[in-house]
Each structure stands twice: as structure tokens, then as C-alpha cells.
Design a protein around this motif. Sequence first.
Motif, PDB file in Angstrom:
ATOM      1  N   TYR A  55       0.828  -1.215   0.000  1.00 51.73           N
ATOM      2  CA  TYR A  55       0.000   0.000   0.000  1.00 51.73           C
ATOM      3  C   TYR A  55       0.860   1.263   0.000  1.00 51.73           C
ATOM      4  O   TYR A  55       0.474   2.285  -0.568  1.00 51.73           O
ATOM      5  CB  TYR A  55      -0.980  -0.025   1.179  1.00 51.73           C
ATOM      6  CG  TYR A  55      -2.061  -1.083   0.992  1.00 51.73           C
ATOM      7  CD1 TYR A  55      -2.795  -1.115  -0.186  1.00 51.73           C
ATOM      8  CD2 TYR A  55      -2.320  -2.042   1.954  1.00 51.73           C
ATOM      9  CE1 TYR A  55      -3.769  -2.084  -0.398  1.00 51.73           C
ATOM     10  CE2 TYR A  55      -3.291  -3.013   1.761  1.00 51.73           C
ATOM     11  CZ  TYR A  55      -4.016  -3.031   0.579  1.00 51.73           C
ATOM     12  OH  TYR A  55      -4.961  -3.985   0.371  1.00 51.73           O
ATOM     13  N   MET A  60      -1.252   4.325  -1.721  1.00 50.71           N
ATOM     14  CA  MET A  60      -2.516   4.298  -0.983  1.00 50.71           C
ATOM     15  C   MET A  60      -2.321   4.675   0.473  1.00 50.71           C
ATOM     16  O   MET A  60      -3.252   5.085   1.151  1.00 50.71           O
ATOM     17  CB  MET A  60      -3.166   2.918  -1.078  1.00 50.71           C
ATOM     18  CG  MET A  60      -4.030   2.902  -2.303  1.00 50.71           C
ATOM     19  SD  MET A  60      -5.038   1.481  -2.583  1.00 50.71           S
ATOM     20  CE  MET A  60      -5.537   0.850  -1.079  1.00 50.71           C
ATOM     21  N   ASP A  61      -1.106   4.510   0.929  1.00 48.96           N
ATOM     22  CA  ASP A  61      -0.789   4.884   2.302  1.00 48.96           C
ATOM     23  C   ASP A  61       0.526   5.655   2.272  1.00 48.96           C
ATOM     24  O   ASP A  61       1.350   5.454   1.380  1.00 48.96           O
ATOM     25  CB  ASP A  61      -0.657   3.615   3.146  1.00 48.96           C
ATOM     26  CG  ASP A  61      -0.855   3.907   4.619  1.00 48.96           C
ATOM     27  OD1 ASP A  61      -1.185   5.071   4.952  1.00 48.96           O
ATOM     28  OD2 ASP A  61      -0.688   2.975   5.430  1.00 48.96           O
ATOM     29  N   ASN A  80      -3.051  13.674  -0.905  1.00 48.85           N
ATOM     30  CA  ASN A  80      -3.897  12.503  -1.169  1.00 48.85           C
ATOM     31  C   ASN A  80      -4.539  12.579  -2.548  1.00 48.85           C
ATOM     32  O   ASN A  80      -4.661  11.572  -3.236  1.00 48.85           O
ATOM     33  CB  ASN A  80      -4.995  12.396  -0.107  1.00 48.85           C
ATOM     34  CG  ASN A  80      -4.439  11.866   1.200  1.00 48.85           C
ATOM     35  OD1 ASN A  80      -3.429  11.161   1.195  1.00 48.85           O
ATOM     36  ND2 ASN A  80      -5.077  12.214   2.301  1.00 48.85           N
ATOM     37  N   ASP A  81      -4.982  13.787  -2.918  1.00 49.94           N
ATOM     38  CA  ASP A  81      -5.649  13.929  -4.211  1.00 49.94           C
ATOM     39  C   ASP A  81      -4.687  13.705  -5.363  1.00 49.94           C
ATOM     40  O   ASP A  81      -5.033  13.095  -6.370  1.00 49.94           O
ATOM     41  CB  ASP A  81      -6.324  15.306  -4.322  1.00 49.94           C
ATOM     42  CG  ASP A  81      -7.673  15.312  -3.632  1.00 49.94           C
ATOM     43  OD1 ASP A  81      -8.064  14.244  -3.082  1.00 49.94           O
ATOM     44  OD2 ASP A  81      -8.352  16.363  -3.627  1.00 49.94           O
ATOM     45  N   ALA A  84      -4.163  10.133  -5.692  1.00 46.95           N
ATOM     46  CA  ALA A  84      -5.332   9.494  -6.318  1.00 46.95           C
ATOM     47  C   ALA A  84      -5.233   9.605  -7.836  1.00 46.95           C
ATOM     48  O   ALA A  84      -5.490   8.631  -8.564  1.00 46.95           O
ATOM     49  CB  ALA A  84      -6.622  10.149  -5.817  1.00 46.95           C
ATOM     50  N   VAL A  85      -4.820  10.784  -8.299  1.00 47.21           N
ATOM     51  CA  VAL A  85      -4.682  10.991  -9.746  1.00 47.21           C
ATOM     52  C   VAL A  85      -3.572  10.078 -10.300  1.00 47.21           C
ATOM     53  O   VAL A  85      -3.725   9.459 -11.355  1.00 47.21           O
ATOM     54  CB  VAL A  85      -4.396  12.485 -10.054  1.00 47.21           C
ATOM     55  CG1 VAL A  85      -4.105  12.687 -11.527  1.00 47.21           C
ATOM     56  CG2 VAL A  85      -5.579  13.345  -9.610  1.00 47.21           C
ATOM     57  N   ARG A  87      -2.638   7.246  -9.034  1.00 48.72           N
ATOM     58  CA  ARG A  87      -3.108   5.852  -9.015  1.00 48.72           C
ATOM     59  C   ARG A  87      -4.015   5.550 -10.193  1.00 48.72           C
ATOM     60  O   ARG A  87      -3.906   4.523 -10.840  1.00 48.72           O
ATOM     61  CB  ARG A  87      -3.876   5.585  -7.704  1.00 48.72           C
ATOM     62  CG  ARG A  87      -3.000   5.366  -6.495  1.00 48.72           C
ATOM     63  CD  ARG A  87      -3.773   4.683  -5.394  1.00 48.72           C
ATOM     64  NE  ARG A  87      -4.913   5.470  -4.945  1.00 48.72           N
ATOM     65  CZ  ARG A  87      -4.848   6.391  -4.001  1.00 48.72           C
ATOM     66  NH1 ARG A  87      -3.697   6.675  -3.431  1.00 48.72           N
ATOM     67  NH2 ARG A  87      -5.932   7.032  -3.645  1.00 48.72           N
ATOM     68  N   PHE A  93      -5.468  -2.215  -9.022  1.00 47.90           N
ATOM     69  CA  PHE A  93      -5.434  -2.920  -7.728  1.00 47.90           C
ATOM     70  C   PHE A  93      -6.302  -4.169  -7.770  1.00 47.90           C
ATOM     71  O   PHE A  93      -7.444  -4.136  -8.234  1.00 47.90           O
ATOM     72  CB  PHE A  93      -5.940  -2.019  -6.604  1.00 47.90           C
ATOM     73  CG  PHE A  93      -5.005  -0.884  -6.303  1.00 47.90           C
ATOM     74  CD1 PHE A  93      -3.968  -1.059  -5.405  1.00 47.90           C
ATOM     75  CD2 PHE A  93      -5.148   0.333  -6.938  1.00 47.90           C
ATOM     76  CE1 PHE A  93      -3.091  -0.020  -5.145  1.00 47.90           C
ATOM     77  CE2 PHE A  93      -4.276   1.364  -6.686  1.00 47.90           C
ATOM     78  CZ  PHE A  93      -3.240   1.200  -5.788  1.00 47.90           C
TER      79      PHE A  93
END
Lengths: 254, 783
Positions: A55, A60-61, A80-81, A84-85, A87, A93
Motif C-alpha cells: 500500500y 494508498m498509504d 492525497n488527491d 489518487a490521480v 493511481r 489494484f
Amino acid sequence: MLMSNVILSTTKLCKTFSNGGTQQHVLKNLDLEIFDGDFTVIMGSSGAGKSTLLYALSGMDKPTLGKINFAGQEISGMSNDKLAVLRRKNCGFVFQQVYLLDSMSVMDNVVAAGLLSNKNKKQIVQSAEKLFSMVELKRNDWVKFPSQLSGGEAQRAGIVRALINNPKIVFADEPTGALNSMYGKAVLDVLTNVNMNGQSIVMVTHDLNSARRGNRIIYLKDGVICGECKLGKYVSGDRDRHEKLRTFLAEMGW
Amino acid sequence: MRKIFMLAAANIRKAKSQTVSFLLIIVISSLLLNLGLVTMLNYSNNFDKKYTELNSAHIWQVMNNSIYKDEYYNYVKNLKGVTETEKRDVLYFKGSFTFGKSDIEQNIVLFDADNKNKISKVSYIDKLDKLPADAIFLPYIMKAGGKLKLGEHFTIERGKTKHVFTVAGFYEEMNTGTINTQLIGFILPHNEWMELKETTGDKLDGTMLLSRVNDKEQGKRISSEIYNHIIANLDVQQTATIQELDYETLKLARTTTANMGTSVIILFSLVITLVSLIVIRFRIRNSIETDINNIGALKAVGYTSKQLIKSFLVQFSGTALLASLFGGILSLFALPVLKEGYSAQTGIIWNQGFDAKSFIISIAFIVLITVLVSFQSARKIKKLEPITALRNGITTHSFKRNYLPLDKSKGSVNYLLSMKTMLHNTRQNIMIVVIIAAICFISVFALVIYYNMVVNDKAFVDVIAGEYSNASLMLDNDNYNSHLIEQIGENSQVRKVIYYDSVSALYNNNETFNIYVTKDFSVTENKKCYDGRDPIHDNEIALNGYLAGNLKKKIGDTITVRLGKKSSEYLITGLMQTANGSAYDSELTAAGFKRICSSYKPMNIFVYLKKGTNTKLFLKDIQNEYGNYIKSIQNSDEMKESMLNVFVQIITLTAYVIILITAAIIALILFLVIKTLVIRNRQEFGIKKAIGFTTRQLVFQLSLSFLPIAALGSVIGGVIGYLGINPLLTIMMRSMGIMKMNFIIQPVTLIILCLAICIFTYIVASLVSLRIRKISAVSLISE
């Protein structure tokens, strides 16, 4: 031996969890490189930090300390955002519990992920149909809700979702852990095919049969890498390869 | 039992913020319910309680001694139904004084402080210790509504004479202690009263007859009988100087505005209580659903279903008890504001302290409902096996339909996912729609009342005050100028001028009612006929709809009207409405009125001024130019302003409070719902984050999913408000003679309100759903 570019690397990666005042150091100064096109398998005993590493690698972490570099980009300090982009564009996953969205049909689960990086719905649907055929999921299953699928079907749907954006790297956390051997083999075959097509895979597993699919095995113990085994690309029925892995794992105390 | 308390405490600790929002809703609900109950159970009795306490007259007449005969007193005393009569010497005249910021012209009665009243006693509230030489005692309304203080100067203008007094005290008196009727009373110390009487000769000498009757419902009929007896030998000009009133009319005049206020409070408290009940149910059901794993674990280790159900009962009823107690106590602090508002409108002090009955009812009601809902929701635990619970046994959702399939539907992924979220939460959506519709309706109600009483009071004044002009002039009968109307009409500031008289006559031979008389009703500005038309010919009459209903008369029927010895039959051409005559009124043309009063000559001129004209300055000019022909002048604009002023403040305050509470309720509901949604769908948000949805996208999806619900709720509330407020107000005001309320409801205002609710909902939903940001994808997944 595959000689590829480094797609993902960590430098002195640490992850510590606090639990009621007690600090638990799960990953300790970990240096690791993941190569483009590899099928990397992370193994280790329970509590070794395998999933935590997965992760952290996937963004993710966030790590407690240390750096993670993804395709030349430092990601450990990203918001975090932004992660997210990153990822949605680069990562797929596959989870042990599948984690499809219960409220949506299988097709919706896939299209929702696809629409994040491609606005062309028609193209996404076409890709989804191809991937569904690849994982051998029947057309009438596409409109079902996840709860209406068997474990193997759900996991294959999960793989389609992971692949819909054609990610550079697929992260799999015990993808066969909740499946029987027949379904497990089917899922592993899909992942192997994906890797054969050039996509990188990082998989955490406990299972020897799953681990055999990888070309590089990393063994984790108490948050540190204590061994690595390089096998060549997976060939079905290659006994030497299998023996090499068994020996390595035996050395690691598995 | 200890275990049950421990479990309940643990549940509360686990959901602190939700407990706080639940607590707040119950506090608001209990506060309003208690205020509503106190008002409903006690305020409406307050008028009658005071009436009995002060042994106030049920009927009373006042007239100058030039008209009065002792025979009237004897007549009244011996009349059937009259139990007690008192004759009082008064000084009686038409004069003006300042009330608040406005000048009011009224019939004034000055009482002698030394009068030993048996009927209509006076209860002093404030009094200066040492009376000044020019002392005057004023009714309480002058303090509460007029904002006068002890020791301040108070001037009464009588024609060109000014009487300046010092306010030496305030008192409560039921019959004449109001500015809402045509008669107001003040009290002078004996010496001053005598001095004024002597200096004015016999010009102001008057007599007041005050009577109590054995059945106050019969007051109006008996009052008509007395009036009919007195006017039998008087001409119409003399008749106009007599003031007579009865209990029912007075009660209506003194309590109507306050009653509208109390109705709003009661209605609002009921809606908020309803909203709270829905929220209580939602909160409890969700709490059990989200706690299902714990319930399974607890059952597995040996807790019985009974213990678990009890722990939920203790948790919620305990919270409800605490919150409702707090709300009840808070209402005690809010009560003085309400009391002051009511007193300022009615001039009657409402001595309302802690009311145990309302307090207990409101708390018991809320706690009981909470217990019932908790039990109803928690009893499903009984049927739940531990293993089923541990496997998330109670399915909160069973997805049967895939709404808006992403591969086939048009729109962005965020929009489609938000719509999916919305469509999957029907139960919750219904709750939010009902709540938003209810509070939107209340907000519309508050806004409509605010608009029609504060911003544009025409509709309100139309029904309350009847025909309304900027100024009215009463002609001097002794120096009558029949050409004055034309002369005033020539003034460049005058837009229109008409004769408009209000006279009393009898229908059915013995009942008094008002007749509005003018030459041509088509030129009046307040069209009072809601059915049929105003009279045109001399044999036609328009009758108040309420009165017509009581008499079982309809358009096309006839009615006999009598004045003195003359009577005539009229054809009913229209049904009209106005609260001016408390439902007992009618319209006749001047020609029609002459059929029962051949000597009729117009006495009142209504002047309508051009826009931008200063009424005060205009009237000053009129006084200078035509003063000799005018007995009294009334600045109707100022009069209206002063009458409405107190009410305006209360309505403004009420509107603000309602809007504020509406906002608070929406925020609290959304907080509860979204918090629950985030907890319930933690994993879903985790998965979405993992596959690459940003927090901003998830917040947008969640907030957007509430927008159609808020829009639907506010549209339903708005439409119900649009269609229902006037009928509702009509029902509330029917007994006052308002048969068809026509408050202006601006669609634009409704649209703005609905939009504001939607925008507010979206903003609050976005803010509350921001909590998704704090949690990383992996922690959401690993939950």
C-alpha cells in the motif's frame, strides 16, 4: 534475467503505527527497486509488513519516513488527491476481498474506474468487453451486482477493473487468498497473461503456487527485506524454477 | 443494570458528534414545543383571566352629555341579561397623541382617578412615588408598545388646544386600554380632572355606561339593543359620536395580531417536533445498523438480546431526557421575549412563569416517542443470531436495480455516481424530502407574513383596515361645507378624493352592524368583495361573507336594514370581507343609505395623495386652509405605521428566528445523515479512493446527491406554501370576517428561498463530507 528500468523505488522507507501509545515499526529503512515489466512477489510471514509495503508502494498509504519514487516522480510527499490521480493513471489494484462497489453492476464498477482517466465512454466499454472476454467472464455477468457473482467471478471482475486504464503497474494483495484452487488458478493465469503483455505486477502472497508466477521474489521479515530470489519468466511446469523457489523460501525459514 | 449503562455510555462515546447533533435537535424541538404548549395552554386564557380579575364590562357605551339621558342608564340596568351596570362621569372628546413615532387620532375618555370602579377595575403597574402637578396615568400599551417611560411628557391635542402631561404611571384596563379600537382611556388625578372639566365648560362632559352580562356571548346582541334604543331619536351626525363596544369585538381587536404570532409559534413548534421525530427514528435505526458487528460480538460473548435492547433504550432515552430537559429550561429564558412581544401588541401583561404542565408534557412526549422508536428499531436484535450479526447480517441495502448504468447513461462519472448514491438511499431521501418540505413550508409562511406585513403591507392593511387612504377628514357638522370635496380634489398633490362613511345600523331588526357608505364603490381602492360585486343601485347591498354565512344568506337574497324608525330591504349583490367591522359589516351606496336615512350627508372625506407627497405637510396646509370646516384630521399613514410597528418588530424577529432555525435544522440533519453515510459507506469511499477518485470528487458526488432531494423537498414545501398559506390564513382569520385571504406570495421569493435551501444544503453537505479527506484509502479499505 530481465534487465529493465526501475519503475518504483523506495529509499529508507519506514512505516510506524501508533496503537494506544505503543509504537509499532512495521517497515524499517527499506530500500527496494521494482523493475518495469517484472512480476514481483512479496512474501513473508504474518505481520512481516507485506501489505503495508504494497500500500505504501502504490501510494494508498503514506510512509512515516523515507522516499518513494514512482517512474521518476517522488510521491511520498504528495497530497492525497495527487496520489489518487497518480493511481488512476498508473496503477491497478486487485484485493483479496475484491472490494467491488456493491451498489453498482460489474460493468459499472469497471466503467467508473475507466472514466477516471478516459472520457471516451465508448472506448472504455469496448476495452471492458475485451478484458471481460480475456478473463472469461460471461456477458450476462457484466450486468450482475457483485453479490450475485461467485468468488472467482468477482475476483476476475476485480482484475478487469484493475486493468481498464491500462496501468503501468498492477498491485495485487493476496488475490487468490479467498478463492478455491480452481478459481485461484484462473486468476493467476490472468495476472500472468497481463504480465506477459508487458505490465508490471507487484503481488503479495502467502501461497507458493501464486508465488511461482513471479520472476522476482522478495522476502520480508519484521519489516526488513531479508532475501530476494530471481527466477526467470514463468513457464508452466518448469520444475527447476519451482525447486529454486522452494529452496529460497526454505532458506528464509518459510 | 450496570452493564447496560456501560454499554450505553460506550455507544455514546463512540458517536460523540452524532450524539451532540441528535441532542441539539431535541433541544430545539423541546424548546419550541414547550414554548408552543405554554402559549397554547395559557396565553389564550390570559385575556379572559384578566377580564375576570378586573371584573371588566362586557358592553359599554360612551357619549357626550349633550346626547346622554338618565333614562339610558335605567334602560340598560333593567335590560334582560344585564347583571351589573355602572355609570361613570368622563371627559370625552376626539383628540390625538403620539404613540411610538406616530400621531394617532382617537376618541379619548379621561377618567377621574378617584372613581371607585366596581366594574372595569384598574390595576396599576408602575407609579411615580410623588405625583407631579400635571400627572397622567396611561394604559400599559403606551409603555409596552408606545415605549413611553415614567416622568416623560405626554401631549394630547384637542383641536387647536394642547394638553401636556407628565407620565405618572401605567395601568392595565381591559375596555379602553388599547389603541386597536376607536376608543382609548387615560386617567387623571381627581384635582386635574376637575380642573380640566371646569376649564372646558360642559363641552367635554360625557357619560360612560359599563355593564356586565350573564352570558358574554350575548354581549353583542345586548349591545345592539342598547345602541338601537339610544339612537332611536338621534340624527346620523349625533349617532356618529357615540362609541359602543362589546367583549367579543374587543377581544378580537386586542388579541388578533398576537394570536397570529402564537399560531406561527405553535405551527412552527409542531413542525419542528415532527422533524425531530423523523430524525430520532433515523438516528436510532442507523445506530443499530452500523453497530451490528458489535452487537454480534456482544451476543457471542453472552449478552442477551434484552440487555442489548435496554442499552439502546437507555442510550437514546437518556440523551432525549437530558436534551429535552435542557430545551425546556432554555424555553424559560426565551419566554420573556415572547411575553414582551405579546404584551406590546395587546397591552395586557402576560404573567407567565414556569408552567409545570407544558414542561412535563413536552419532556414526556419527546422521551416517550424516543423510547417507542428506540424499542421499535432495537427489537430486531432479538431475531439476530450472533454469527449473522458478525457477518453484517442485517442487510442495510439489497440492491435490486442498477440505476443509471454508466456504460449507457449520459453525463460525467461524478454526476452519474452522485445520482446513483441518491437513488440507492430511498428511505433516507424520503426523510430528507419530508423534513426539508416541512421546514421550507414554515419558512415560506414566515417570509409571506414578513413580506405582507413589513415589506408591502397592502394586502394585510386591506383586510384589516378596510378602505384605506393616506388621510381622512371628518367634516364639521356645525359648519358644513358640501363643496369641500371638490375644493380638496383640486389640490395638485391630491390623486383622488371620495366620501367614505362608516355608520352603524341594524339588520334583522336588533343586531348592529357597520355600513360603509360611499357614492361609487368602483372608485374605492380596496376591493372588498370576494364574491359578486359591490352595490351599484340604491336597493343593493354587499354583506360580509362571514355574517352572510351566519344568516344563511347568499347573493340574490334580501336583507332588511333599519336605522332609527326607517327600514328598507336590500338585495345582496356581493359578499365582502374585512376585519375592520369584526365580520359584522356591509356596503351601501350613498343613495342606498338615504333610503333609511334621508338626512344623510357625507361626513368623512378620504384623501388619496400622489406618490411622494408628504402627508403631514399636506394635512397642515389643509388645516390652515379649510380648518373651519373640518372637525378632525387623521393621518392614516402614520396611524397605520404606529398600529403595525410593534407587530412588524415581532414578525421580523419571528421570521429571522424561523429562518435561522430552518438553517440549523438543515445543517444538523445533513450532519447526521452524511456522518452516518460516511460511516456506513467507509469501505465504498476507500475503494473509490484506491481506484483513483480524489477527495474532491467524492465530496462533490456526495454533496451533489443531496441536491435533487433538497430541491424536491423545497419545491414541495414551496408549492404547499404557495397554494396553502392563504387558505390556512383564511381559516385562522375567518371569525374576524376574512373570507379569502389574499396575501401576496411572490413566486420569485419562493424560487429564491428554494434556491437558497439547495445552495445551503450543498454547502453544508460539502463541508460535512469533507471528513472523507482525513481518512486514507488504505484505512478505509482495511476497516
